[in-house]
Design an enzyme around this catalytic site. Structure first.
Site, short mmCIF file in Angstrom:
data_model
loop_
_atom_site.label_atom_id
_atom_site.label_comp_id
_atom_site.label_asym_id
_atom_site.label_seq_id
_atom_site.Cartn_x
_atom_site.Cartn_y
_atom_site.Cartn_z
N GLU A 1 0.76 -1.35 0.03
CA GLU A 1 0.07 -0.06 -0.01
C GLU A 1 0.78 1.22 0.08
O GLU A 1 0.70 2.15 0.83
CB GLU A 1 -1.05 -0.30 1.23
CG GLU A 1 -1.91 -1.18 1.18
CD GLU A 1 -2.97 -1.44 2.30
OE1 GLU A 1 -2.86 -0.60 3.00
OE2 GLU A 1 -3.69 -2.21 2.24
N ASN B 1 2.40 -4.73 -3.16
CA ASN B 1 1.06 -5.10 -3.28
C ASN B 1 0.15 -4.02 -2.61
O ASN B 1 0.47 -3.00 -2.21
CB ASN B 1 1.14 -6.33 -1.97
CG ASN B 1 -0.30 -7.04 -1.78
OD1 ASN B 1 -0.87 -7.58 -2.81
ND2 ASN B 1 -0.97 -6.96 -0.53
N HIS C 1 -10.26 -6.07 -2.97
CA HIS C 1 -11.28 -5.80 -1.99
C HIS C 1 -12.34 -4.78 -2.84
O HIS C 1 -12.18 -3.64 -3.00
CB HIS C 1 -10.62 -4.88 -0.90
CG HIS C 1 -9.71 -5.66 0.04
ND1 HIS C 1 -10.10 -6.83 0.87
CD2 HIS C 1 -8.31 -5.28 0.32
CE1 HIS C 1 -9.08 -7.16 1.46
NE2 HIS C 1 -7.95 -6.37 1.05
N GLU D 1 -6.13 -10.71 -2.02
CA GLU D 1 -6.80 -10.44 -0.98
C GLU D 1 -8.38 -10.23 -1.12
O GLU D 1 -8.98 -9.35 -0.91
CB GLU D 1 -6.50 -9.31 -0.17
CG GLU D 1 -4.82 -9.21 0.29
CD GLU D 1 -4.44 -7.87 1.16
OE1 GLU D 1 -5.47 -7.22 1.62
OE2 GLU D 1 -3.38 -7.55 1.40
N ASP E 1 -12.04 -10.34 -1.95
CA ASP E 1 -13.38 -10.27 -1.17
C ASP E 1 -14.60 -9.32 -1.88
O ASP E 1 -13.72 -8.54 -2.43
CB ASP E 1 -13.71 -10.00 0.22
CG ASP E 1 -12.72 -8.80 0.93
OD1 ASP E 1 -12.71 -7.87 0.23
OD2 ASP E 1 -12.31 -8.98 2.09
O1 G3I Z 1 -5.04 -7.87 18.49
C1 G3I Z 1 -6.21 -7.15 18.89
C2 G3I Z 1 -6.77 -7.58 20.08
O2 G3I Z 1 -5.96 -7.61 21.12
C3 G3I Z 1 -7.94 -6.90 20.48
O3 G3I Z 1 -8.67 -7.36 21.51
C4 G3I Z 1 -8.95 -6.38 19.27
C5 G3I Z 1 -10.10 -5.60 19.48
O4 G3I Z 1 -10.49 -5.19 18.53
O5 G3I Z 1 -8.34 -5.86 18.12
C6 G3I Z 1 -7.15 -6.88 17.70
O6 G3I Z 1 -6.44 -6.12 16.86
C7 G3I Z 1 -7.26 -6.18 15.53
C8 G3I Z 1 -6.46 -7.10 14.53
O7 G3I Z 1 -7.05 -6.94 13.25
C9 G3I Z 1 -6.23 -8.36 14.90
O8 G3I Z 1 -7.53 -9.03 14.75
C10 G3I Z 1 -7.43 -4.81 15.04
O9 G3I Z 1 -8.05 -3.84 15.79
C11 G3I Z 1 -7.63 -4.56 13.61
O10 G3I Z 1 -7.72 -3.37 13.11
C12 G3I Z 1 -6.97 -5.50 12.71
O11 G3I Z 1 -7.80 -5.59 11.58
C13 G3I Z 1 -6.64 -6.10 10.43
C14 G3I Z 1 -6.52 -4.79 9.40
O12 G3I Z 1 -5.97 -5.55 8.24
C15 G3I Z 1 -5.77 -3.76 9.80
O13 G3I Z 1 -5.61 -3.00 8.97
C16 G3I Z 1 -7.58 -6.95 9.92
O14 G3I Z 1 -7.80 -8.26 10.71
C17 G3I Z 1 -6.72 -7.51 8.52
O15 G3I Z 1 -7.63 -8.72 7.95
C18 G3I Z 1 -6.42 -6.50 7.39
O16 G3I Z 1 -5.83 -6.90 6.45
C19 G3I Z 1 -5.58 -5.89 5.53
C20 G3I Z 1 -4.46 -6.37 4.80
O17 G3I Z 1 -3.21 -6.50 5.70
C21 G3I Z 1 -3.77 -5.32 3.86
N1 G3I Z 1 -4.96 -4.89 2.97
C22 G3I Z 1 -5.99 -4.47 3.25
C23 G3I Z 1 -6.72 -5.79 4.48
C24 G3I Z 1 -7.88 -5.24 4.97
O18 G3I Z 1 -7.89 -3.99 5.90
#
Ligand code: G3I
Length: 341
Positions: free
Chosen positions: A155, A196, A232, A260, A262
């Protein structure tokens, strides 16, 4: 001329032909038959505690490749300078190896989910260069020989095609691409190195910017093997020139992958939206199928149960080929029939 066979007999014969052609075969099997390297899924570590989920994920005929959804990101891998944590990535690698699935690495340099110390340190160009070399070197090196490919930089552009003003760009300009890619290549000479991003499926300002950057990296003999198109997307709004876009990158001599995928919808789910989603998935798969160097497709998790969409896009969801109960949606058949078409 009127057929001597009844309509029922003709429908039955048609079904048998489709069955022989592979309907009923699973998605990775079908992708491979279409000449691709894999069809895969992202997975996040906490989900592995869900046994039915893990069992389906472990079916390598369905998913020939895994991506760690979160556990190889900077904030997880090196939360404190010099302290490396690979447990989450190692867990997914072990599963992939056990199931004979490929593993894609995600991601080395990204402005998001970045450890706070990297920005807070206000590092000089020299120090930040050394930090990237160390981080990418150790991360990629830890998985040397195990990774099919790596999203080395993630990104890096804004949607208008300008460089994203991350700490990396603000400190190092465009030099950081070369630094990260060379460090990754040194750490694992055989893995494929990708840039990516999202919103680069079709031809637009952002994908144009990548085209120009990748061309210049190739001209400078910087190691770059592929362009990752996240995918996405939104139901009913799939770009129509994905194939042409992929082909121009392939013509530069690199691979392309959908990393990725969806395709989200405004909730509630209706049969009409599910049918449109099926057509949309099929269109994306056909674009990859049509471009020889499109090596594979990864969905950003396979079930609506664990999709990131509802938490970020309020009122939207149902973006994946399996529903929240791990039941196949029409999108599944859209993917299968597109690989077969
Ligand atoms: O680990 C904490 C946990 O301790 C806490 O209890 C919980 C409460 O919300 O949050 C947890 O962290 C979250 C993390 O995912 C793990 O689940 C974050 O809040 C959340 O923001 C994070 O989101 C991830 C996101 O990237 C962040 O940008 C998504 O799971 C993940 O699928 C997503 O993936 C990204 C790719 O890496 C890049 N391209 C876009 C894609 C979708 O956003």
């Amino acid at each position: 001329m009127r057929s001597p066979f009844s309509q029922g007999a003709r429908v039955l014969a048609g079904s048998i032909i489709l069955l022989c052609a592979g309907v009923g075969a699973q998605l990775d099997t079908l992708a491979k038959r279409a000449g691709k390297v894999y069809f895969g899924s992202a997975v996040d570590n906490p989900e592995l505690g869900d046994l039915p989920y893990k069992t389906l994920l472990s079916n390598a005929s369905e998913f020939g490749q895994l991506t760690a959804g979160n556990s190889l990101k900077w904030e997880t891998v090196q939360p404190v300078r010099g302290t490396y944590k690979f447990a989450g990535g190692d867990e997914i690698l072990a599963l992939a190896k056990q199931n004979r699935q490929l593993f894609r690495g995600h991601t080395c340099v990204w402005h998001s989910q970045l450890a706070a110390w990297v920005e807070a340190g206000k590092f000089s160009a020299k120090d930040l260069t050394a930090i990237i070399e160390d981080h990418c070197g150790r991360l990629v090196g830890h998985y040397k020989g195990e990774m099919y490919s790596w999203d080395v930089v993630n990104e890096a552009f804004e949607d208008d095609g300008s460089y994203r003003k991350s700490v990396f760009y603000n400190t190092l300009g465009t030099q950081y691409f070369e630094t990260a890619l060379r460090a990754a290549r040194k750490a694992d000479p055989n893995t494929k190195l990708y840039l990516n991003d999202y919103n680069v499926e079709g031809i637009n300002s952002k994908s144009d910017a990548y085209y120009t950057l990748i061309k210049s990296l190739i001209a400078k003999k910087v190691p770059i093997d592929g362009f990752g198109v996240q995918g996405h997307l939104i139901v009913g709004q799939v770009p129509t020139n994905i194939r042409e876009n992929f082909q121009r990158f392939a013509d530069l001599g690199i691979d392309v992958a959908i990393t990725e995928l969806d395709i989200r919808m405004v909730l509630p789910v209706t049969p009409e939206k599910l049918e449109q989603q099926k057509r949309d998935y099929a269109a994306v798969i056909r674009a990859c199928k049509a471009v020889k160097r499109c090596v594979g497709v990864t969905v950003w998790d396979y079930t609506d149960k664990y999709s990131w969409i509802p938490s970020v896009f309020k009122g939207e969801g149902a973006a994946l080929p399996w529903d929240e109960n791990l039941k196949k949606k029409p999108a599944y058949d859209g993917i299968a029939s597109a690989w077969l078409s």
